[in-house]
Design an enzyme around this catalytic site. Structure first.
Site, PDB file in Angstrom:
ATOM      1  N   PRO A   8       5.010   9.198   2.040  1.00  0.00           N
ATOM      2  CA  PRO A   8       6.191   9.052   2.894  1.00  0.00           C
ATOM      3  C   PRO A   8       6.755   7.628   2.824  1.00  0.00           C
ATOM      4  CG  PRO A   8       4.401  10.098   4.110  1.00  0.00           C
ATOM      5  CD  PRO A   8       3.838   9.709   2.777  1.00  0.00           C
ATOM      6  N   VAL A   9       8.068   7.510   2.750  1.00  0.00           N
ATOM      7  CA  VAL A   9       8.728   6.208   2.640  1.00  0.00           C
ATOM      8  C   VAL A   9       8.893   5.607   4.038  1.00  0.00           C
ATOM      9  CG1 VAL A   9      10.857   5.058   1.924  1.00  0.00           C
ATOM     10  CG2 VAL A   9       9.913   6.908   0.534  1.00  0.00           C
ATOM     11  N   ASP A  22      -1.576  -4.973   2.334  1.00  0.00           N
ATOM     12  CA  ASP A  22      -2.300  -3.725   2.042  1.00  0.00           C
ATOM     13  C   ASP A  22      -2.568  -3.524   0.553  1.00  0.00           C
ATOM     14  OD1 ASP A  22      -2.137  -2.991   4.730  1.00  0.00           O
ATOM     15  OD2 ASP A  22      -0.234  -1.954   4.445  1.00  0.00           O
ATOM     16  N   GLY A  36       4.455   4.054   7.389  1.00  0.00           N
ATOM     17  CA  GLY A  36       3.200   3.483   7.891  1.00  0.00           C
ATOM     18  C   GLY A  36       2.003   3.905   7.065  1.00  0.00           C
ATOM     19  N   LYS A  50      -2.598   5.166   2.364  1.00  0.00           N
ATOM     20  CA  LYS A  50      -3.724   4.759   3.228  1.00  0.00           C
ATOM     21  C   LYS A  50      -3.416   5.096   4.668  1.00  0.00           C
ATOM     22  CE  LYS A  50      -1.681   1.231   5.450  1.00  0.00           C
ATOM     23  NZ  LYS A  50      -1.349   1.278   6.834  1.00  0.00           N
ATOM     24  N   GLY A  96       5.110   1.429  -0.225  1.00  0.00           N
ATOM     25  CA  GLY A  96       5.632   0.301  -1.014  1.00  0.00           C
ATOM     26  C   GLY A  96       4.500  -0.532  -1.590  1.00  0.00           C
TER      27      GLY A  96
HETATM   28  O1  C5P Z   1       2.056  -8.028   4.068  1.00  0.00           O
HETATM   29  P1  C5P Z   1       3.251  -7.173   4.180  1.00  0.00           P
HETATM   30  O2  C5P Z   1       4.405  -7.710   3.386  1.00  0.00           O
HETATM   31  O3  C5P Z   1       2.999  -5.730   3.902  1.00  0.00           O
HETATM   32  O4  C5P Z   1       3.702  -7.232   5.705  1.00  0.00           O
HETATM   33  C1  C5P Z   1       4.962  -6.748   6.149  1.00  0.00           C
HETATM   34  C2  C5P Z   1       5.269  -7.361   7.486  1.00  0.00           C
HETATM   35  O5  C5P Z   1       4.375  -6.851   8.482  1.00  0.00           O
HETATM   36  C3  C5P Z   1       5.112  -8.865   7.566  1.00  0.00           C
HETATM   37  O6  C5P Z   1       6.295  -9.522   7.167  1.00  0.00           O
HETATM   38  C4  C5P Z   1       4.828  -9.095   9.048  1.00  0.00           C
HETATM   39  O7  C5P Z   1       6.017  -9.039   9.799  1.00  0.00           O
HETATM   40  C5  C5P Z   1       4.005  -7.868   9.411  1.00  0.00           C
HETATM   41  N1  C5P Z   1       2.549  -8.116   9.318  1.00  0.00           N
HETATM   42  C6  C5P Z   1       1.933  -8.926  10.260  1.00  0.00           C
HETATM   43  N2  C5P Z   1       0.589  -9.143  10.157  1.00  0.00           N
HETATM   44  C7  C5P Z   1      -0.156  -8.565   9.195  1.00  0.00           C
HETATM   45  C8  C5P Z   1       0.449  -7.727   8.244  1.00  0.00           C
HETATM   46  C9  C5P Z   1       1.811  -7.511   8.337  1.00  0.00           C
HETATM   47  O8  C5P Z   1       2.574  -9.451  11.165  1.00  0.00           O
HETATM   48  N3  C5P Z   1      -1.465  -8.796   9.151  1.00  0.00           N
END
Ligand code: C5P
Length: 332
Positions: A126-127, A168, A130, A24, A134
């Site tokens: 890409p790992v 995501d 962004g 994405k 994962g």
């Molecule tokens: O939700 P996910 O595990 O992918 O998020 C990874 C990290 O990105 C979270 O631990 C947080 O530090 C940050 N994040 C955030 N606010 C969001 C999504 C992600 O601060 N809305």
């Protein structure tokens, strides 16, 4: 016991299932305040693009994660990560912390399945770039395990399981184009006309998402006395998508995480300028970076920009893709 099978015959194992899942990009990413749960509230416009991971699940005695793709070291099957060369698929965790493993555990609980699962991740996304690689593997594993174990879930329940895994993940089940709210997990499809052609510049090192959000908070705290204008909101992006207007889309792309990502990786500014100078209609850091995304006028223009960008040597490698594309779907 199944009718027609003698007690000495083994119970048939479910067949392996492969699911293809896209990457994405965030065409618009507006980051609000830090919530009590330590996530930031978001308004985002997602688009799924044609860089894919293929995730295959098969029954096994225990959890095994195999990773294939650029930079992958041969897996020893013990669940331990091999020594990292610092980039690529060798950065993907081979243990129970991998989102794919967490997804398999969640689905096993819903299925009442015992035993383990072998998960093969063929990485084309890409790992740590962004582009939600994962999270994509988590979404794909949910779908693959549900199919393998014959679990029938309502779309609502599947979305709720996906949201438990990461912000995501629900979008990657759905794919196409969507407006994301909450911490990104509340997704609603939006109208988008046309096909958009992208060029992605990949960096040599990944960027951890939490570090980029932390840097944004730090920058905002430091600026607290000077009032920064709030971003314009996603209306420009949504109108451009509705009209299928690639020029307007290029002008309205926006990412609040771009400044902190560039602060952590100053050379990204050079990558972004290079793409703009090559005539990209829009340039931005993808999600939390460090991948940079360039919007091209059409497929021919994307090929030209990709070739020229690769020749400049400002990034590790270049990929082309188009969007929007479908979310996680069963291949076999
Ligand atoms: O939700 P996910 O595990 O992918 O998020 C990874 C990290 O990105 C979270 O631990 C947080 O530090 C940050 N994040 C955030 N606010 C969001 C999504 C992600 O601060 N809305």
């Amino acid at each position: 016991m199944c009718p027609g099978r003698s007690p000495s015959q083994p119970v048939p194992q479910p067949a392996p299932v492969t699911v293809r899942v896209p990457a994405k990009i965030n065409l618009y990413l507006g980051v609000g305040g830090l919530r009590a749960d330590r996530y930031h509230s978001l308004t985002t416009v997602y688009q799924a693009v044609s860089l894919y991971d293929d995730v295959t699940v098969a029954p096994a005695g225990r959890l095994v994660i195999e990773v294939q793709g650029e930079g992958a070291e041969p897996t020893d099957g013990t669940g331990t990560a091999p020594a990292s060369s610092g980039r690529g698929a060798d950065l993907v965790p081979r243990n129970s912390e991998n989102l794919a493993a967490r997804a398999a555990r969640l689905m096993a609980k819903a299925a009442g399945a015992r035993g383990g699962v072998r998960i093969n991740l063929a990485k084309g996304i890409p790992v740590a770039g962004g582009m939600a690689g994962g999270s994509a593997d988590g979404a794909a594993t949910l779908v693959a395990c549900a199919q393998m174990w014959g679990v029938e879930l309502s779309p609502h329940r599947l979305q709720a399981m996906a949201a438990q895994l990461g912000s995501d993940v629900p979008f990657l089940l759905a794919g196409r184009t969507a407006l994301g709210r909450g911490r990104g997990e509340q997704v609603a499809p939006v109208l988008s006309r046309g096909v958009y052609h992208w060029v992605f510049a990949l960096d040599s090192e990944g960027l951890p998402t939490p570090a980029v959000y932390d840097e944004l908070d730090r920058q905002r705290t430091a600026r607290a006395q000077q009032s920064a204008p709030p971003p314009a909101g996603p209306d420009g992006v949504l109108a451009a998508l509705r009209a299928g207007d690639v020029v307007a889309l290029g002008k309205s792309l926006h990412n609040d995480l771009q400044a902190p990502a560039v602060r952590l990786r100053p050379h990204l500014e050079r990558v972004l300028s290079a793409g703009r100078e090559l005539g990209a209609l829009g340039a931005l850091v993808s999600g939390s970076g460090p991948t940079c995304a360039f919007l091209a006028r059409d497929a021919t223009d994307a090929t030209r920009i990709a070739g020229a960008l690769a020749g400049l040597g400002v990034c590790r490698t270049v990929r082309r893709a188009q969007g929007p594309v479908a979310g996680a779907r069963v291949l076999v």
